[in-house]
Motif scaffolding. Structure first.
Motif, PDB file in Angstrom:
ATOM      1  N   PHE A  27      24.182  37.816  35.570  1.00  0.00           N
ATOM      2  CA  PHE A  27      25.081  37.489  36.663  1.00  0.00           C
ATOM      3  C   PHE A  27      26.279  38.444  36.665  1.00  0.00           C
ATOM      4  CE2 PHE A  27      22.878  33.623  35.482  1.00  0.00           C
ATOM      5  CZ  PHE A  27      22.440  33.122  36.710  1.00  0.00           C
ATOM      6  N   LYS A  28      26.720  38.835  37.855  1.00  0.00           N
ATOM      7  CA  LYS A  28      27.847  39.761  37.986  1.00  0.00           C
ATOM      8  C   LYS A  28      28.754  39.355  39.138  1.00  0.00           C
ATOM      9  CE  LYS A  28      27.088  44.153  37.632  1.00  0.00           C
ATOM     10  NZ  LYS A  28      26.605  45.531  37.909  1.00  0.00           N
ATOM     11  N   LEU A  29      30.060  39.479  38.942  1.00  0.00           N
ATOM     12  CA  LEU A  29      31.049  39.274  39.992  1.00  0.00           C
ATOM     13  C   LEU A  29      32.122  40.333  39.835  1.00  0.00           C
ATOM     14  CD1 LEU A  29      32.380  37.591  42.290  1.00  0.00           C
ATOM     15  CD2 LEU A  29      33.526  36.274  40.486  1.00  0.00           C
ATOM     16  N   ASN A  30      32.399  41.073  40.905  1.00  0.00           N
ATOM     17  CA  ASN A  30      33.382  42.141  40.876  1.00  0.00           C
ATOM     18  C   ASN A  30      34.372  41.957  42.027  1.00  0.00           C
ATOM     19  OD1 ASN A  30      34.525  44.890  41.659  1.00  0.00           O
ATOM     20  ND2 ASN A  30      33.495  45.415  39.754  1.00  0.00           N
ATOM     21  N   VAL A  31      35.654  41.993  41.699  1.00  0.00           N
ATOM     22  CA  VAL A  31      36.722  41.899  42.695  1.00  0.00           C
ATOM     23  C   VAL A  31      37.580  43.154  42.587  1.00  0.00           C
ATOM     24  CG1 VAL A  31      38.687  40.590  43.552  1.00  0.00           C
ATOM     25  CG2 VAL A  31      36.739  39.383  42.514  1.00  0.00           C
ATOM     26  N   SER A  32      37.769  43.869  43.692  1.00  0.00           N
ATOM     27  CA  SER A  32      38.536  45.121  43.644  1.00  0.00           C
ATOM     28  C   SER A  32      39.575  45.148  44.754  1.00  0.00           C
ATOM     29  CB  SER A  32      37.601  46.331  43.770  1.00  0.00           C
ATOM     30  OG  SER A  32      36.880  46.294  44.975  1.00  0.00           O
ATOM     31  N   TYR A  33      40.645  45.892  44.466  1.00  0.00           N
ATOM     32  CA  TYR A  33      41.729  46.088  45.441  1.00  0.00           C
ATOM     33  C   TYR A  33      41.948  47.592  45.603  1.00  0.00           C
ATOM     34  CZ  TYR A  33      46.364  45.980  47.593  1.00  0.00           C
ATOM     35  OH  TYR A  33      47.420  46.158  48.430  1.00  0.00           O
ATOM     36  N   HIS A  34      41.874  48.066  46.834  1.00  0.00           N
ATOM     37  CA  HIS A  34      41.979  49.491  47.132  1.00  0.00           C
ATOM     38  C   HIS A  34      43.327  49.788  47.782  1.00  0.00           C
ATOM     39  CE1 HIS A  34      37.489  50.138  46.706  1.00  0.00           C
ATOM     40  NE2 HIS A  34      37.608  48.807  46.753  1.00  0.00           N
ATOM     41  N   PHE A  35      44.007  50.805  47.301  1.00  0.00           N
ATOM     42  CA  PHE A  35      45.329  51.129  47.849  1.00  0.00           C
ATOM     43  C   PHE A  35      45.559  52.627  47.812  1.00  0.00           C
ATOM     44  CE2 PHE A  35      45.636  50.162  43.358  1.00  0.00           C
ATOM     45  CZ  PHE A  35      46.444  51.167  42.849  1.00  0.00           C
TER      46      PHE A  35
END
Length: 261
Positions: free
Chosen positions: A253-261
């Motif tokens: 299982f995988k969960l990825n949360v990213s914020y791009h700026f």
């Protein structure tokens, strides 16, 4: 970009070669691992960038005592092996192809007394990392895109008596890019993920019970806005070959949360 990724695997089934094997043939009974990786990526321009990954791990290990057969349980948590990589994307103006290169450092715990070398959170080695990727549109004007990537992990410096096996990982897949609910883009994805790891070596290694080949299908979905993306998938085993007896996981299982700026 900054990101946080959570991965989970439950190794609860004994496997030998390409088929299930009796649990009686393996003193290891269960391994559950929770991984949390914090990462940062910065592109200096359209050709060069850097990426860093700081992993944390918590591992539960259930094993039968070699002498008495009594079941013992151990849990160990700590920092994993930090990865630092350079990124080159200068092959085309759209940055659709690139190379990655860097090092994995022996920052993770590799001498916890109740874990065998191949179960430790850290490998105890410094590794060279070499990778490549490519992505593109299946056809002009199409809403379907494809991608492929691969990375090799090659240990070059290690502690006396144990050398972890080299590993190659690769993935290829397609995704659909035109679903949208308000400002949120929804991109379903299908991919095939393959791994080959050579057996460990050295006097402390369990060479006869390490090393494997594996192929997964991993359906997933990404939800995204202009700055925030949330991605999740589940890897399902379609092929597994192990050297000797090893515990395997049927699902990843995988969960990825990213914020791009």
């Amino acid at each position: 970009m900054v990101f946080m990724e959570y991965d989970y695997q439950d190794q609860d089934r004994n496997w030998r070669g390409s088929s299930p094997a009796s649990a009686d043939n393996n003193g290891d009974k269960k391994i559950i691992t929770n991984f949390l990786t914090l990462g940062y990526q910065h592109m200096f321009n359209r050709r060069w960038g850097v990426m860093g990954e700081l992993p944390l791990a918590s591992r539960y290990f259930k094993v039968a005592d070699e002498d008495t057969g009594d079941i013992m349980e151990f849990t160990h948590s700590g920092l994993g092996d930090i990865r630092l990589k350079g990124i080159y994307t200068g092959f085309s103006d759209d940055m659709s192809s690139g190379l990655t290169f860097g090092l994995k450092f022996p920052t993770g715990s590799y001498n916890y007394e109740h874990f065998d070398p191949d179960i430790q959170i850290g490998s105890g080695s410094t590794d060279i990392l070499l990778g490549a990727y490519h992505l593109g549109q299946l056809a002009e004007g199409s809403a379907w895109y494809y991608f492929a990537n691969t990375e090799a992990d090659l240990p070059v410096i290690h502690y006396s008596g144990y050398t972890p096996g080299s590993e190659v990982d690769a993935a290829a897949g397609v995704y659909f890019s035109r679903w949208k609910i308000g400002p949120i883009k929804i991109a379903p994805l299908a991919q095939v993920v393959g791994t080959h790891r050579w057996s460990d070596s050295g006097v402390q290694a369990l060479s006869e019970d390490t090393g494997f080949s594996r192929v997964l299908i991993a359906p997933g979905v990404e939800f995204g806005t202009s700055q925030i993306r949330v991605y999740t998938d589940i890897g399902l085993r379609i092929y597994q070959y192990t050297t000797g007896n090893q515990l395997i996981s049927s699902r990843l299982f995988k969960l990825n949360v990213s914020y791009h700026f």
